[in-house]
Write a protein that holds these residues in place. Structure first.
Motif, PDB file in Angstrom:
ATOM      1  N   ALA A 157       0.845  -1.187   0.000  1.00  9.84           N
ATOM      2  CA  ALA A 157       0.000   0.000   0.000  1.00  9.84           C
ATOM      3  C   ALA A 157       0.877   1.232   0.000  1.00  9.84           C
ATOM      4  O   ALA A 157       1.390   1.634   1.022  1.00  9.84           O
ATOM      5  CB  ALA A 157      -0.903  -0.012   1.223  1.00  9.84           C
ATOM      6  N   PRO A 158       1.090   1.809  -1.165  1.00 10.79           N
ATOM      7  CA  PRO A 158       1.944   2.989  -1.205  1.00 10.79           C
ATOM      8  C   PRO A 158       1.250   4.180  -0.528  1.00 10.79           C
ATOM      9  O   PRO A 158       0.028   4.222  -0.437  1.00 10.79           O
ATOM     10  CB  PRO A 158       2.129   3.268  -2.692  1.00 10.79           C
ATOM     11  N   ILE A 159       2.054   5.139  -0.059  1.00 13.91           N
ATOM     12  CA  ILE A 159       1.493   6.355   0.526  1.00 13.91           C
ATOM     13  C   ILE A 159       1.263   7.331  -0.617  1.00 13.91           C
ATOM     14  O   ILE A 159       2.181   7.607  -1.379  1.00 13.91           O
ATOM     15  CB  ILE A 159       2.477   6.976   1.534  1.00 13.91           C
ATOM     16  N   PRO A 160       0.058   7.849  -0.746  1.00 11.35           N
ATOM     17  CA  PRO A 160      -0.174   8.797  -1.845  1.00 11.35           C
ATOM     18  C   PRO A 160       0.568  10.107  -1.598  1.00 11.35           C
ATOM     19  O   PRO A 160       0.914  10.425  -0.457  1.00 11.35           O
ATOM     20  CB  PRO A 160      -1.684   9.007  -1.829  1.00 11.35           C
ATOM     21  N   GLY A 161       0.787  10.863  -2.644  1.00 15.42           N
ATOM     22  CA  GLY A 161       1.414  12.176  -2.508  1.00 15.42           C
ATOM     23  C   GLY A 161       2.915  12.079  -2.315  1.00 15.42           C
ATOM     24  O   GLY A 161       3.517  11.042  -2.560  1.00 15.42           O
ATOM     25  N   HIS A 162       3.529  13.138  -1.871  1.00 16.73           N
ATOM     26  CA  HIS A 162       4.974  13.161  -1.694  1.00 16.73           C
ATOM     27  C   HIS A 162       5.346  14.008  -0.487  1.00 16.73           C
ATOM     28  O   HIS A 162       4.547  14.777   0.014  1.00 16.73           O
ATOM     29  CB  HIS A 162       5.650  13.715  -2.957  1.00 16.73           C
ATOM     30  N   LEU A 163       6.568  13.812  -0.052  1.00 17.73           N
ATOM     31  CA  LEU A 163       7.101  14.558   1.086  1.00 17.73           C
ATOM     32  C   LEU A 163       7.105  16.047   0.739  1.00 17.73           C
ATOM     33  O   LEU A 163       7.655  16.438  -0.276  1.00 17.73           O
ATOM     34  CB  LEU A 163       8.540  14.077   1.290  1.00 17.73           C
ATOM     35  N   PRO A 164       6.479  16.904   1.565  1.00 22.71           N
ATOM     36  CA  PRO A 164       6.465  18.323   1.183  1.00 22.71           C
ATOM     37  C   PRO A 164       7.853  18.943   1.317  1.00 22.71           C
ATOM     38  O   PRO A 164       8.574  18.652   2.266  1.00 22.71           O
ATOM     39  CB  PRO A 164       5.484  18.944   2.173  1.00 22.71           C
TER      40      PRO A 164
END
Lengths: 701, 292
Positions: free
Chosen positions: A290-297
């Motif tokens: 289950a990947p984490i959506p989005g990206h590190l801000p």
């Protein structure tokens, strides 16, 4: 007795320090980087304490500020970085604002650091001895003879053979694992109270990594050194640390003892990280990553309120988007979490089973038979044996996992397959075409079209001078028979959609994309020709875990949809288990074992497979593992290969001379499972499995 | 947005503020480059506008000025011993230098890039051949090469171009070969080979664009060297035939009276220095602005 002397050498008793103040006490540390126009706050305020003798793990994705924090402790922020606030106290002494002279007495002497890249930490023009002896001479005021003796003893402690000879050698004469041992020896020579380890084993083979980690653990016991591990590898942290801190965009978002963190993660991000890694104990089809959506801000993109909010499935505007979120105690002692909703949300993993389709018997489409590859060594008659008598068969639409450590010949085999190299002998048949000695240039268009490759390094897979769509357009024009521009653009958009990238990406240069995005483009490029076989050479090894999960999932989805045959090359056994139907284990150019994925992960094992499996660090499985098998030494050079079993020199189950002199017979454990070993199948079957419980504890409860 | 797009929705522009397209703009952030560029532009503009400027002809002799060649209202920088206007000769001289030096370097670049590409990409005996040839040429003093060539065939623009090419191509070739040795290992080259791209395509479209940074820097430096060489040739009397205005020649013609009227020699020398400095500063600025 020795231990007492060691402790008194340190100048103070470890116990007394522990009672009073933590060895390292960082409070509200703020680190800024000066930009051209404005400063960037890399770390806005991090606090952590490390007690004497403790091992602390700092985890996070690249860009989360973990290395910056370590560099600040060492005072190495470079010209652009500066500590803008907070305090770093080491043994009660304030390091922020300390003079260079004061720092010199601490750095290297009381705090030492082991870097990721051992080769760049060693001076290539000085002998190992000269570099090691410098430390006691400078920091302990030792004489040359004393320094030499201390260095030799330390080399023995880091388990390097023949220390006196080793002192006379140069860094380039050593392997990566040996170099890292030297760096560790150098760091420990001054008997530091704190050792910072920045990704100490990244880039090393798994069996070497396991040995280095054991070594560090032993030395820690011996010298009572505190450790600060910095890593993106949760498995490593789980097995090597007492306490763990998870960093996100420069902030500590969760901190707890290792046991508490991995059994009851409180922060959704922590749970997300855990869900991204395939568990070595879980077979293909039992759980989706289950990947984490989005990206590190990035520092200037941090939202109001919770910085993880935009990526969080439990985000609620009223509670999460307002003020900045404090770090609050959560449950167990010492467990802290930066989440206002931690009590309301249930972060037990979403157990996403994948529907299992009974694998039908597939028609063989790729037949690799007795392939050998030798590279002549320039200036001598000897050859490097990259592959020797490699044979295996891949069915249509199957995923074959190719596993082995560096130098095992897996990449060279991949290059032969796609036509970047030619085999020295043997045959490769794909869809009735013979490929083994046909380079890409001589291959018919149809053949080229049907075999494509996804490469390893996102930074070199795309030409920095062209837009990312360039190679895809070229492939479409050359192979797709597309002539008219609109048709090419339409197909390009479809391909970008296939890898789930927005169409605007097409005009970007590679430098404007993240590593994961570049690998997606590389996948789109490979699929542009509608291939029936994809060779993926470590396609995700250079990516962060959360991105890794997404890219692997994507690759698997496309593969499933198009029934593409996939040769998946990796050193990551857990990942291969998650991905592959069948697995081939290679060592030093030879196939050691091959079989269905489930057969590889249960006895009978080839001893090498057994060692590989037991070297894997995976969070949550530490309890189930019995004594790990540790290989001695390192992979021998492929130039002077032993005449018998390739693995004999490191084998923990070596029978005797027969292993060194006679090539092992191939034993058939089942119709699909073969092991090349002198040990009888009965004995191999009797081996205790590395994984007692097929499912990791955290998920069965 | 689907749940399975972790990094797909990244705001694309923020990753690296300096996009390759803006590499040229980045140049203006380097003060060194800007100063260099100003010096070069100064001469380029003057040279381009030369026919339209209210200047006396560079070859016309002013008998009146021969008596007193020092600066006057009519001749801002004075005249030379033959009564020709120094300023006009400088500006018209710049036309020759600014045409010949870049032209010869451009030709040398083409030859050098071809040699370096072949050597770097194919290796083996081709590389050995190119290397030995380069060693041979590089071991030869450049100036002697020029002198031999020009003394035998006579002074002309073509000769300067040929001599520069022979002298510079091996050096450029070495740079390209070094770059290509590394670049050809890149995965995008392998990907191109898997698309059955021709070797020529790979060299020109995959490899060459990635060599451009170091090559621009090198070209700038080489234009500077060539300007000096043209000056030296002129000074040795091997430059462009008179009465063409030629900076090196101007110095040579006036050395006899340097103690009396130093400006006659100083003015063309300063011109050479300023232009060469301009190219060198620009090269330094490029290196600074484009360093990884």
């Amino acid at each position: 007795m020795n231990a007492i002397i060691e402790t008194s050498l340190l100048g103070r008793s470890a116990a007394s320090v522990r009672d009073t103040v933590p060895l390292l006490d960082i409070r509200g540390l703020r680190i800024e980087y000066r930009g051209r126009d404005e400063s960037v706050v890399a770390v806005p305020g991090v606090s952590l304490q490390i007690a004497a003798g403790e091992s602390y793990g700092l985890v996070g994705e690249s860009g989360c500020g973990k290395t910056t924090t370590a560099m600040a402790i060492m005072g190495y922020l470079g010209g652009m970085g500066r500590i803008a606030g907070g305090s770093i106290r080491f043994e009660g002494q304030e390091l922020v604002g300390a003079s260079a002279a004061q720092l010199r007495t601490i750095r290297g002497r009381r705090v030492a650091m082991v870097y990721q890249e051992p080769m760049s930490a060693l001076n290539p023009v000085k002998t190992i001895g000269a570099q090691l002896m410098e430390v006691p001479r400078r920091h302990l005021g030792a004489s040359r003879a004393e320094a030499r003796e201390l260095s030799a003893t330390m080399l023995e402690n880091v388990k390097l053979p023949d220390p006196l000879a080793m002192l006379k050698r140069y860094p380039h004469q050593l392997s990566g694992g040996q170099q890292q041992r030297i760096v560790i020896a150098m760091a420990l020579l001054a008997r530091p109270a704190l050792l910072l380890l920045d990704e100490p084993t990244t880039g090393l083979d798994v069996t070497v990594e396991a040995a280095i980690l054991d070594l560090i653990a032993d030395l820690r016991k011996q010298y009572g050194t505190s450790l600060l591990y910095i890593s993106h590898n949760l498995g490593l942290i789980a097995s090597a640390c007492d306490r763990v801190g998870i960093m996100y965009s420069g902030e500590m978002i969760e901190e707890a003892s290792t046991a508490a963190l991995f059994s009851h993660p409180r922060h959704p991000y922590t749970q997300g990280l855990l869900d991204c890694i395939p568990a070595i104990g879980s077979a293909k089809g039992t759980r989706s990553l289950a990947p984490i959506p989005g990206h590190l801000p990035l520092p200037h993109e941090r939202p109001d309120g919770c910085w993880f909010g935009p990526r969080c499935a439990h985000f609620e505007a009223q509670t999460c988007a307002g003020d900045s979120i404090p770090l609050v105690p959560a449950g167990d002692e010492g467990h802290q979490v930066r989440c206002v909703r931690w009590q309301q949300i249930d972060v037990t993993p979403p157990w996403v089973p994948v529907e299992l389709t009974a694998a039908p018997e597939r028609a063989a489409t790729l037949i690799i038979d007795n392939v050998s590859k030798q590279y002549p060594l320039s200036g001598s008659r000897r050859t490097v044996r990259a592959n020797e008598q490699v044979s295996f068969v891949v069915g249509k639409g199957e995923i074959m996992g190719l596993v082995g450590e560096s130098g095992c010949g897996k990449s060279s085999l991949a290059r032969i397959l796609v036509g970047l190299e030619e085999a020295t002998s043997g045959s490769i048949r794909f869809a009735d075409d013979e490929l083994a000695q046909v380079p890409a240039k001589k291959r018919a268009k149809d053949m080229l079209k049907s075999i494509q490759m996804v490469f390893q390094n996102p930074d070199s897979t795309l030409n920095p001078s062209h837009s990312v769509a360039w190679p895809i357009r070229r492939a479409l024009r050359k192979f797709g028979g597309y002539r008219d521009k609109a048709a090419i653009e339409r197909r390009l958009r479809e391909l970008l959609d296939l890898v789930r990238l927005p169409p605007e990406v097409a005009q970007r240069r590679p430098a404007q994309l993240s590593g994961g995005q570049k690998q997606r483009i590389a996948i789109a490029r490979a699929f542009a020709t509608n291939p029936s076989l994809i060779v993926a050479d470590e396609p995700v090894s250079a990516l962060d875990v959360s991105v890794q999960a997404a890219v692997v999932t994507l690759l698997l989805d496309i593969q499933k949809e198009r029934q593409t045959t996939l040769l998946f090359i990796s050193h990551d056994l857990a990942l291969v288990r998650h991905v592959a139907d069948k697995i081939v284990v290679m060592y030093l150019g030879r196939v050691m074992e091959k079989g269905l994925a489930e057969e590889i992960f249960a006895p009978p094992y080839h001893p090498y497979t057994e060692a590989l499996l037991s070297a894997v660090h995976s969070p949550g499985d530490s309890a189930q593992k019995h004594d790990r098998i540790r290989l001695v030494g390192e992979t021998p050079s492929p130039v002077d290969v032993p005449p018998g079993c390739r693995f004999a020199s490191r084998c923990h189950r070596k029978l005797g001379d027969i292993c060194d002199t006679v090539a092992p017979p191939v034993r058939r454990a089942s119709a699909t499972h073969e092991i090349a070993c002198h040990i009888s199948l009965e004995s191999l079957r009797a081996v205790r499995p590395v994984f007692e419980n097929p499912l990791p504890e955290a998920h069965t409860s | 947005m689907s749940f399975l797009e972790p990094d797909a929705a990244v705001p694309l522009a923020v990753r690296t503020p300096a996009a390759p397209r803006r590499a040229w703009l980045k140049l203006f952030r380097s003060r060194t480059a800007v100063i260099g560029l100003c010096l070069i532009l100064f001469w380029v503009v003057l040279a381009a506008l030369a026919p339209f400027l209210p200047l006396p002809s560079p070859t016309a002799q002013d008998a009146m000025a021969m008596v007193d060649p020092t600066p006057s209202a009519a001749h801002w920088l004075g005249t030379d011993i033959l009564g020709r206007d120094i300023l006009a000769r400088l500006i018209f001289g710049a036309r020759t230098v600014l045409a010949v030096a870049p032209l010869s370097v451009a030709v040398a670049m083409v030859a050098g890039i071809a040699l370096g590409m072949l050597a770097g990409y194919f290796g083996g005996w081709i590389e050995a051949l190119v290397d030995r040839f380069s060693d041979l040429v590089l071991a030869f003093p450049v100036l002697i090469l020029y002198v031999i060539l020009i003394a035998n065939v006579g002074a002309s623009v073509l000769n300067i171009v040929i001599a520069t090419t022979i002298a510079s191509a091996p050096g450029i070739g070495r740079i390209v070969r070094g770059l290509v040795l590394d670049l050809k290992q890149q995965e995008y080259v392998a990907a191109a080979r898997l698309r059955a791209e021709s070797t020529f395509y790979i060299m020109v479209f995959e490899l060459l664009p990635n060599c451009r940074g170091p090559l621009f820097v090198d070209a700038c430096l080489r234009i500077g060297y060539t300007i000096i060489t043209i000056g030296i040739l002129g000074f040795l009397g091997l430059g462009l035939p008179p009465p063409n205005p030629d900076w090196g020649g101007m110095v040579r013609e006036t050395t006899t009276v340097i103690n009396v009227w130093p400006l006659m020699s100083i003015a063309p020398s300063v011109a050479i220095v300023s232009l060469v400095l301009g190219f060198n500063l620009l090269a330094d600025g490029m290196r600074e602005a484009w360093k990884p």
